[in-house]
Scaffold this motif. Structure first.
Motif, PDB file in Angstrom:
ATOM      1  N   MET A   1       0.841  -1.169   0.000  1.00  0.00           N
ATOM      2  CA  MET A   1       0.000   0.000   0.000  1.00  0.00           C
ATOM      3  C   MET A   1       0.888   1.235   0.000  1.00  0.00           C
ATOM      4  SD  MET A   1      -3.063   0.960   2.554  1.00  0.00           S
ATOM      5  CE  MET A   1      -2.462   2.091   3.779  1.00  0.00           C
ATOM      6  N   ALA A   2       0.762   2.019  -1.003  1.00  0.00           N
ATOM      7  CA  ALA A   2       1.576   3.227  -1.116  1.00  0.00           C
ATOM      8  C   ALA A   2       0.973   4.339  -0.262  1.00  0.00           C
ATOM      9  CB  ALA A   2       1.631   3.668  -2.572  1.00  0.00           C
ATOM     10  N   LEU A   3       1.842   5.182   0.218  1.00  0.00           N
ATOM     11  CA  LEU A   3       1.406   6.329   0.990  1.00  0.00           C
ATOM     12  C   LEU A   3       0.916   7.405   0.030  1.00  0.00           C
ATOM     13  CD1 LEU A   3       1.221   7.537   3.837  1.00  0.00           C
ATOM     14  CD2 LEU A   3       3.447   8.548   3.441  1.00  0.00           C
ATOM     15  N   SER A   4      -0.362   7.698   0.121  1.00  0.00           N
ATOM     16  CA  SER A   4      -0.940   8.680  -0.782  1.00  0.00           C
ATOM     17  C   SER A   4      -1.590   9.795   0.034  1.00  0.00           C
ATOM     18  CB  SER A   4      -1.980   8.025  -1.690  1.00  0.00           C
ATOM     19  OG  SER A   4      -3.061   7.548  -0.911  1.00  0.00           O
ATOM     20  N   PHE A   5      -2.030  10.807  -0.682  1.00  0.00           N
ATOM     21  CA  PHE A   5      -2.711  11.923  -0.024  1.00  0.00           C
ATOM     22  C   PHE A   5      -4.009  11.451   0.623  1.00  0.00           C
ATOM     23  CE2 PHE A   5      -5.426  15.775  -0.210  1.00  0.00           C
ATOM     24  CZ  PHE A   5      -4.695  16.537   0.691  1.00  0.00           C
ATOM     25  N   TYR A   6      -4.721  10.542  -0.048  1.00  0.00           N
ATOM     26  CA  TYR A   6      -5.954   9.997   0.519  1.00  0.00           C
ATOM     27  C   TYR A   6      -5.668   9.224   1.802  1.00  0.00           C
ATOM     28  CZ  TYR A   6     -10.154   7.277   1.173  1.00  0.00           C
ATOM     29  OH  TYR A   6     -11.262   6.699   1.729  1.00  0.00           O
ATOM     30  N   ALA A   7      -4.578   8.485   1.840  1.00  0.00           N
ATOM     31  CA  ALA A   7      -4.224   7.732   3.045  1.00  0.00           C
ATOM     32  C   ALA A   7      -3.905   8.684   4.205  1.00  0.00           C
ATOM     33  CB  ALA A   7      -3.037   6.821   2.769  1.00  0.00           C
ATOM     34  N   LEU A   8      -3.264   9.800   3.907  1.00  0.00           N
ATOM     35  CA  LEU A   8      -2.990  10.796   4.946  1.00  0.00           C
ATOM     36  C   LEU A   8      -4.281  11.430   5.459  1.00  0.00           C
ATOM     37  CD1 LEU A   8       0.171  12.551   3.499  1.00  0.00           C
ATOM     38  CD2 LEU A   8       0.057  11.022   5.456  1.00  0.00           C
ATOM     39  N   LEU A   9      -5.199  11.741   4.555  1.00  0.00           N
ATOM     40  CA  LEU A   9      -6.486  12.298   4.969  1.00  0.00           C
ATOM     41  C   LEU A   9      -7.281  11.300   5.805  1.00  0.00           C
ATOM     42  CD1 LEU A   9      -7.701  14.203   1.785  1.00  0.00           C
ATOM     43  CD2 LEU A   9      -6.836  15.162   3.916  1.00  0.00           C
ATOM     44  N   GLU A  10      -7.227  10.042   5.423  1.00  0.00           N
ATOM     45  CA  GLU A  10      -7.932   9.007   6.172  1.00  0.00           C
ATOM     46  C   GLU A  10      -7.317   8.823   7.563  1.00  0.00           C
ATOM     47  OE1 GLU A  10      -9.640   4.524   5.357  1.00  0.00           O
ATOM     48  OE2 GLU A  10      -8.179   5.384   3.990  1.00  0.00           O
ATOM     49  N   ALA A  11      -6.015   8.896   7.663  1.00  0.00           N
ATOM     50  CA  ALA A  11      -5.352   8.797   8.969  1.00  0.00           C
ATOM     51  C   ALA A  11      -5.719   9.989   9.852  1.00  0.00           C
ATOM     52  CB  ALA A  11      -3.842   8.719   8.787  1.00  0.00           C
ATOM     53  N   ALA A  12      -5.778  11.178   9.272  1.00  0.00           N
ATOM     54  CA  ALA A  12      -6.185  12.359  10.039  1.00  0.00           C
ATOM     55  C   ALA A  12      -7.631  12.225  10.509  1.00  0.00           C
ATOM     56  CB  ALA A  12      -6.011  13.617   9.193  1.00  0.00           C
ATOM     57  N   LEU A  13      -8.494  11.679   9.666  1.00  0.00           N
ATOM     58  CA  LEU A  13      -9.884  11.457  10.049  1.00  0.00           C
ATOM     59  C   LEU A  13      -9.975  10.470  11.212  1.00  0.00           C
ATOM     60  CD1 LEU A  13     -12.909  11.892   9.459  1.00  0.00           C
ATOM     61  CD2 LEU A  13     -12.755   9.958   7.890  1.00  0.00           C
ATOM     62  N   LEU A  14      -9.181   9.423  11.177  1.00  0.00           N
ATOM     63  CA  LEU A  14      -9.183   8.450  12.270  1.00  0.00           C
ATOM     64  C   LEU A  14      -8.689   9.066  13.573  1.00  0.00           C
ATOM     65  CD1 LEU A  14      -7.912   5.266  10.403  1.00  0.00           C
ATOM     66  CD2 LEU A  14     -10.209   5.688  11.286  1.00  0.00           C
ATOM     67  N   VAL A  15      -7.692   9.925  13.500  1.00  0.00           N
ATOM     68  CA  VAL A  15      -7.196  10.600  14.707  1.00  0.00           C
ATOM     69  C   VAL A  15      -8.269  11.533  15.264  1.00  0.00           C
ATOM     70  CG1 VAL A  15      -5.511  12.288  15.544  1.00  0.00           C
ATOM     71  CG2 VAL A  15      -4.761  10.386  14.125  1.00  0.00           C
ATOM     72  N   LEU A  16      -8.933  12.287  14.404  1.00  0.00           N
ATOM     73  CA  LEU A  16     -10.008  13.176  14.857  1.00  0.00           C
ATOM     74  C   LEU A  16     -11.164  12.383  15.461  1.00  0.00           C
ATOM     75  CD1 LEU A  16     -10.178  15.898  12.072  1.00  0.00           C
ATOM     76  CD2 LEU A  16      -9.479  16.187  14.446  1.00  0.00           C
ATOM     77  N   ASN A  17     -11.494  11.235  14.870  1.00  0.00           N
ATOM     78  CA  ASN A  17     -12.526  10.378  15.445  1.00  0.00           C
ATOM     79  C   ASN A  17     -12.117   9.891  16.832  1.00  0.00           C
ATOM     80  OD1 ASN A  17     -14.544  10.367  13.473  1.00  0.00           O
ATOM     81  ND2 ASN A  17     -13.438   8.864  12.256  1.00  0.00           N
ATOM     82  N   ILE A  70     -19.580   9.643   6.849  1.00  0.00           N
ATOM     83  CA  ILE A  70     -20.548   9.077   5.905  1.00  0.00           C
ATOM     84  C   ILE A  70     -19.999   9.136   4.482  1.00  0.00           C
ATOM     85  CG2 ILE A  70     -22.819   9.474   4.856  1.00  0.00           C
ATOM     86  CD1 ILE A  70     -23.778  10.302   7.679  1.00  0.00           C
ATOM     87  N   VAL A  71     -19.394  10.257   4.121  1.00  0.00           N
ATOM     88  CA  VAL A  71     -18.819  10.393   2.775  1.00  0.00           C
ATOM     89  C   VAL A  71     -17.702   9.376   2.562  1.00  0.00           C
ATOM     90  CG1 VAL A  71     -17.465  11.932   1.297  1.00  0.00           C
ATOM     91  CG2 VAL A  71     -19.465  12.797   2.492  1.00  0.00           C
ATOM     92  N   VAL A  72     -16.837   9.195   3.547  1.00  0.00           N
ATOM     93  CA  VAL A  72     -15.732   8.242   3.410  1.00  0.00           C
ATOM     94  C   VAL A  72     -16.259   6.817   3.320  1.00  0.00           C
ATOM     95  CG1 VAL A  72     -13.749   7.257   4.635  1.00  0.00           C
ATOM     96  CG2 VAL A  72     -14.008   9.730   4.462  1.00  0.00           C
TER      97      VAL A  72
END
Length: 80
Positions: A1-17, A70-72
Motif C-alpha cells: 500500500m503506497a502512501l498517498s494523499f488519501y491515506a494521509l487524509l484518512e489517517a487524520a480522520l481516524l485521529v479526529l474520530n 458518511i462520505v468516506v
C-alpha cells in the motif's frame, strides 16, 4: 500500500474520530486532563493546550465528523 494523499487524509480522520470519542470523566480525568485552566496571562502549558484542543475537537467537529465519515464510508463502498 503506497502512501498517498488519501491515506494521509484518512489517517487524520481516524485521529479526529479518536479525539472526538474520548470520555471526559472516565478517560481524561484519569490522566489529569479533566478541565482546562483558563489563565489569561499568556503562560499556557502544553498540557492546557492539549486539553483545549481535545475540548475544541469534541465541541466543534462533532457534526462535521459525522458527515465526513458518511462520505468516506460511501466512497469506500463504491470504490472498494
Amino acid at each position: 500500500m503506497a502512501l498517498s494523499f488519501y491515506a494521509l487524509l484518512e489517517a487524520a480522520l481516524l485521529v479526529l474520530n479518536g479525539i472526538a470519542i474520548l470520555h471526559r470523566e472516565r478517560f481524561l480525568k484519569k490522566y489529569g486532563l479533566g478541565a482546562p485552566s483558563h489563565s489569561f496571562d499568556g503562560s499556557n502549558s502544553v498540557k492546557d493546550q492539549i486539553v483545549s484542543l481535545i475540548f475544541a475537537v469534541q465541541t466543534v467537529m462533532r457534526m462535521p465528523l459525522i458527515a465526513i465519515n458518511i462520505v468516506v464510508i460511501v466512497f469506500k463502498l463504491i470504490l472498494g
